[in-house]
Design an enzyme around this catalytic site. Structure first.
Site, PDB file in Angstrom:
ATOM      1  N   LYS A 135      -3.597 -15.488 -11.962  1.00  0.00           N
ATOM      2  CA  LYS A 135      -2.795 -14.206 -11.813  1.00  0.00           C
ATOM      3  C   LYS A 135      -1.802 -14.364 -12.699  1.00  0.00           C
ATOM      4  O   LYS A 135      -1.335 -15.593 -12.794  1.00  0.00           O
ATOM      5  CB  LYS A 135      -2.469 -13.929 -10.319  1.00  0.00           C
TER       6      LYS A 135
HETATM    7  P1  NAD Z   1      -1.015   0.653  -9.351  1.00  0.00           P
HETATM    8  O1  NAD Z   1       0.119   0.632 -10.184  1.00  0.00           O
HETATM    9  O2  NAD Z   1      -2.048   1.635 -10.010  1.00  0.00           O
HETATM   10  O3  NAD Z   1      -0.699   1.620  -8.201  1.00  0.00           O
HETATM   11  C1  NAD Z   1       0.221   1.215  -7.083  1.00  0.00           C
HETATM   12  C2  NAD Z   1       0.645   2.256  -6.248  1.00  0.00           C
HETATM   13  O4  NAD Z   1       1.314   1.530  -5.055  1.00  0.00           O
HETATM   14  C3  NAD Z   1       1.369   3.252  -6.648  1.00  0.00           C
HETATM   15  O5  NAD Z   1       0.895   4.574  -6.068  1.00  0.00           O
HETATM   16  C4  NAD Z   1       2.736   2.885  -6.351  1.00  0.00           C
HETATM   17  O6  NAD Z   1       3.634   4.244  -6.170  1.00  0.00           O
HETATM   18  C5  NAD Z   1       2.605   2.729  -4.789  1.00  0.00           C
HETATM   19  N1  NAD Z   1       3.575   1.611  -4.324  1.00  0.00           N
HETATM   20  C6  NAD Z   1       4.444   0.778  -5.203  1.00  0.00           C
HETATM   21  N2  NAD Z   1       5.071   0.288  -4.204  1.00  0.00           N
HETATM   22  C7  NAD Z   1       5.194   1.052  -2.990  1.00  0.00           C
HETATM   23  C8  NAD Z   1       5.682   1.130  -1.643  1.00  0.00           C
HETATM   24  N3  NAD Z   1       6.824   0.111  -1.602  1.00  0.00           N
HETATM   25  N4  NAD Z   1       5.313   1.734  -0.668  1.00  0.00           N
HETATM   26  C9  NAD Z   1       4.334   2.638  -1.003  1.00  0.00           C
HETATM   27  N5  NAD Z   1       3.524   2.722  -2.065  1.00  0.00           N
HETATM   28  C10 NAD Z   1       4.068   1.787  -3.050  1.00  0.00           C
HETATM   29  O7  NAD Z   1      -1.697  -0.615  -8.833  1.00  0.00           O
HETATM   30  P2  NAD Z   1      -3.176  -0.890  -8.298  1.00  0.00           P
HETATM   31  O8  NAD Z   1      -3.918  -1.395  -9.354  1.00  0.00           O
HETATM   32  O9  NAD Z   1      -3.719   0.349  -7.685  1.00  0.00           O
HETATM   33  O10 NAD Z   1      -3.152  -2.028  -7.202  1.00  0.00           O
HETATM   34  C11 NAD Z   1      -2.626  -1.919  -5.982  1.00  0.00           C
HETATM   35  C12 NAD Z   1      -2.815  -3.030  -5.018  1.00  0.00           C
HETATM   36  O11 NAD Z   1      -4.407  -3.367  -5.248  1.00  0.00           O
HETATM   37  C13 NAD Z   1      -2.274  -4.294  -5.423  1.00  0.00           C
HETATM   38  O12 NAD Z   1      -1.846  -5.144  -4.233  1.00  0.00           O
HETATM   39  C14 NAD Z   1      -3.032  -4.971  -6.484  1.00  0.00           C
HETATM   40  O13 NAD Z   1      -3.222  -6.334  -6.342  1.00  0.00           O
HETATM   41  C15 NAD Z   1      -4.465  -4.535  -5.605  1.00  0.00           C
HETATM   42  N6  NAD Z   1      -5.730  -4.802  -6.543  1.00  0.00           N
HETATM   43  C16 NAD Z   1      -5.931  -4.034  -7.605  1.00  0.00           C
HETATM   44  C17 NAD Z   1      -7.240  -4.241  -8.275  1.00  0.00           C
HETATM   45  C18 NAD Z   1      -7.494  -3.356  -9.534  1.00  0.00           C
HETATM   46  O14 NAD Z   1      -8.548  -3.182  -9.899  1.00  0.00           O
HETATM   47  N7  NAD Z   1      -6.556  -2.360  -9.990  1.00  0.00           N
HETATM   48  C19 NAD Z   1      -8.179  -5.027  -7.594  1.00  0.00           C
HETATM   49  C20 NAD Z   1      -7.985  -5.603  -6.580  1.00  0.00           C
HETATM   50  C21 NAD Z   1      -6.867  -5.645  -5.746  1.00  0.00           C
END
Ligand code: NAD
Length: 443
Positions: A135
């Site tokens: 990561k």
């Molecule tokens: P992203 O940047 O697309 O979206 C993040 C979202 O979380 C946004 O809507 C943001 O406004 C919101 N957010 C941020 N801080 C916040 C808070 N304090 N309270 C509430 N909402 C909040 O990111 P993503 O890719 O959707 O990733 C989200 C989570 O999923 C992360 O933990 C990431 O590690 C995990 N994840 C992502 C993927 C992927 O394929 N993108 C895969 C597995 C896990």
């Protein structure tokens, strides 16, 4: 021994008494002192105890393979020079090249990146894709930047990271605040050193060798994991009330697929707050509106709620899909959902996990629930190496069968050991990684 202090005591103050007669910390205080990496290793130890893993292997498996920390200087379009810290932690490569996202966020630090890298090791093992875990990220707030700044920051970061990444070494992907465009800049920058090598990252635009279905893969995988869990508990998804925290890639696609499958998504939120509609939100309309507004807008029939209110709603399924530690000892007792599906990585602290276990709330852990993203990343990498494109139906079918097989393996292990899904998922992953480590030998 819950975790090994000899490794990575990065937040030393977490371990120091503040002076005077040291009282025993309450459970909540103790949890506050846990760093994210220590919290993940607590879960590791619980599963390692279950399978009787030897102490020497525990240390070998928990210790990251390599940690890269770099300075990332940037001349912003407004003329200022700003300097950021960039990280890439490569946790384990015994099962294949290391794999994991890149995050641009002000809370990125070495300990959190270690935690996320180790989760990737266990996640890739749970779904059986031939990768290890890694990561990375940059400690910055992209909201302060012009898009040109983000491009320059990415190129600078790749310039420092390129000796350590590659299609057979370590393959980054999108995560919080990074996307297909950021991956495209990485492909271009990496090409300056190694020639055009699309397999160096996944989550790329289709035009540069991306895979159909990658952008929505994590949300689609969460749908499959949720369907399997709901079926196992003898309930049905149609009409189930769902709340989703986070409306970015993972949260918005998850809400889309769950509402398509007949669930009633009654609340969603982002970093600014959330909206609630007891009759069910029209998710696709909201996705379009949020894309234009850059955040969740208020709308007719939708009531504004806070993130804390969302987590405590009277729903059947709660999906934390934003950041880590969203559910902790202090707010866990107010959770009323019967099923929690972890869209985000480590959204539930060990203290909250204990609360949910004691109240019979089922938690589908991150290393199973959100593994659809890395699974389709693997399909993208395979297509790049073969220089061949899969049809959308093939991607979806392979994702579905991979998620179902992983769920079934975890669920059988949980039943066999009378334990929870998280401990079973870790036990399955640790067994697979330790076996690969043993077979390859140390030397
Ligand atoms: P992203 O940047 O697309 O979206 C993040 C979202 O979380 C946004 O809507 C943001 O406004 C919101 N957010 C941020 N801080 C916040 C808070 N304090 N309270 C509430 N909402 C909040 O990111 P993503 O890719 O959707 O990733 C989200 C989570 O999923 C992360 O933990 C990431 O590690 C995990 N994840 C992502 C993927 C992927 O394929 N993108 C895969 C597995 C896990």
């Amino acid at each position: 021994m819950p975790f090994d202090r000899r490794i990575h005591p990065t937040r030393s103050t977490d371990w120091q008494h503040t002076g005077g007669a040291a009282a025993e910390p309450t459970a909540i205080e103790a949890e506050r002192r846990l760093t994210p990496f220590q919290a993940v290793n607590l879960q590791f130890e619980r599963a390692a105890d279950l399978i009787g893993l030897a102490e020497d292997l525990r240390i070998a498996l928990k210790t990251p393979f390599r940690e890269v920390m770099v300075e990332v200087p940037l001349r912003c379009v407004d003329g200022r020079i700003r300097t950021f810290s960039g990280y890439r932690v490569q946790h384990d490569n015994s099962r294949g090249p290391m794999k994991g996202g890149l995050r641009y966020h002000p809370e990125v630090d070495l300990d959190e990146v270690r935690a996320l890298a180790s989760l990737m090791t266990w996640k890739t093992a749970v779904v059986g894709v031939p990768y290890g875990g890694a990561k990375g990220g940059i400690n910055c707030d992209p909201r302060e930047f012009d898009p040109q700044d983000i491009e320059q920051l990415t190129r600078r970061f790749v310039g420092r990271l390129e000796p350590f990444i590659g299609p057979h070494e370590d393959i980054p992907a999108p995560d919080v605040n990074t996307n297909a465009q950021v991956m495209a800049w990485i492909v271009d920058e990496y090409a300056k050193y190694h020639g055009f090598t699309p397999a160096v990252v996944t989550g790329k635009p289709l035009e540069l060798g991306g895979s159909v279905g990658r952008e929505s893969a994590t949300g689609r995988g969460i749908l499959f994991a949720t369907q399997r869990t709901v079926a196992a508990t003898g309930t049905i998804l149609e009409g189930a009330r769902v709340a989703v925290q986070g409306f970015g890639n993972v949260g918005s696609w998850t809400a889309h697929f769950l509402s398509q499958a007949g669930a009633k998504v009654v609340a969603v939120s982002d970093m600014h707050g959330g909206v609630f509609d007891g009759d069910g939100i029209d998710v696709d309309t909201l996705r379009r509106e949020a894309k234009v507004a850059g955040r969740i807008p208020d709308g007719t029939g939708r009531e504004a709620i806070t993130n804390e209110e969302l987590l405590a709603l009277d729903v059947d399924i709660l999906i934390p899909a934003a950041l880590g530690n969203a559910l902790h000892s202090r707010n866990a007792p107010s959770v009323r959902a019967r099923l929690i599906v972890e869209g985000a990585n480590h959204p539930v602290t060990p203290g909250a996990d204990e609360d949910f276990r004691s109240r019979g709330i089922v938690v589908v852990p991150d290393i199973l629930a959100n593994a659809g993203g890395v699974t389709v990343s693997y399909f993208e990498w395979v297509q790049n190496l073969q220089r061949f494109r899969w049809k959308p139906e093939r991607v979806d079918e392979e994702l579905h069968s991979t998620m179902d097989a992983a769920y079934d393996a975890v669920s059988e292990l949980a039943k066999a050991h009378a334990t929870d899904l998280r401990t079973a998922a870790f036990a399955l992953a640790i067994t697979r990684v330790s076996e690969a480590t043993r077979l390859r030998g140390v030397g």
